[in-house]
Design an enzyme around this catalytic site. Sequence first.
Site, short mmCIF file in Angstrom:
data_model
loop_
_atom_site.label_atom_id
_atom_site.label_comp_id
_atom_site.label_asym_id
_atom_site.label_seq_id
_atom_site.Cartn_x
_atom_site.Cartn_y
_atom_site.Cartn_z
N SER A 235 0.94 -1.11 0.13
CA SER A 235 0.14 -0.07 -0.11
C SER A 235 0.94 1.07 0.08
CB SER A 235 -0.85 -0.01 1.12
OG SER A 235 -1.89 -0.95 1.15
N VAL B 24 -3.96 -3.00 4.73
CA VAL B 24 -3.00 -2.45 5.98
C VAL B 24 -3.72 -3.11 7.34
CG1 VAL B 24 -1.33 -1.27 7.22
CG2 VAL B 24 -2.04 -0.75 4.80
N ILE B 25 -2.96 -4.08 7.76
CA ILE B 25 -3.91 -4.67 9.09
C ILE B 25 -2.87 -4.19 10.32
CG2 ILE B 25 -4.40 -6.78 10.43
CD1 ILE B 25 -4.97 -8.03 7.44
N HIS C 51 3.81 1.19 12.47
CA HIS C 51 3.97 0.95 11.16
C HIS C 51 2.68 1.09 10.51
CE1 HIS C 51 5.45 -0.70 7.32
NE2 HIS C 51 4.35 -1.47 7.33
#
Length: 160
Positions: A57, A82-83, A89
Amino acid sequence: MAGHGAPTLEPTPAGEVRVAVIAASWHQQVMTGLLDGAVRGCQSFGVEPVVVRVPGSFELPVAAARLARSGGFDALVALGVVIRGGTPHFDYVCQAATEGLTRVSVDHAVPVGFGVLTCDTEQQALDRAGLPDSTEDKGYEAATAAIATAVELARALVRD
């Protein structure tokens, strides 16, 4: 429910609208669903998109900027996931992707469909990925939003 209040877009033939779908590669199962949904969304307008794959991403804005600068596309669709993990981060990548894609859209006057999932868990991402068991199809939504915006802008510019 996250999709509550979303507009209903009725796909109509989009003519010569040129679309690029930029898709990250992390979280393959989620990305497969998002990409399939985006392609299906494009096809519902009669558009065959160009698909560009990037690693993650964070790389979406630079790819979008390069494609927008080329002048070859009327709309872009950015897909990623995005997890959240145990470090900051997540925050940095989400902010960079969001701000970068917004900048591309405004600086180049090209609609960018935002299909970047920012989720706390993998299950939340799966629920939004447009897979058979998903409750939402964010890839389809991002593509149809970008194309509908490009079509409306083209109509508005013809009226001027």
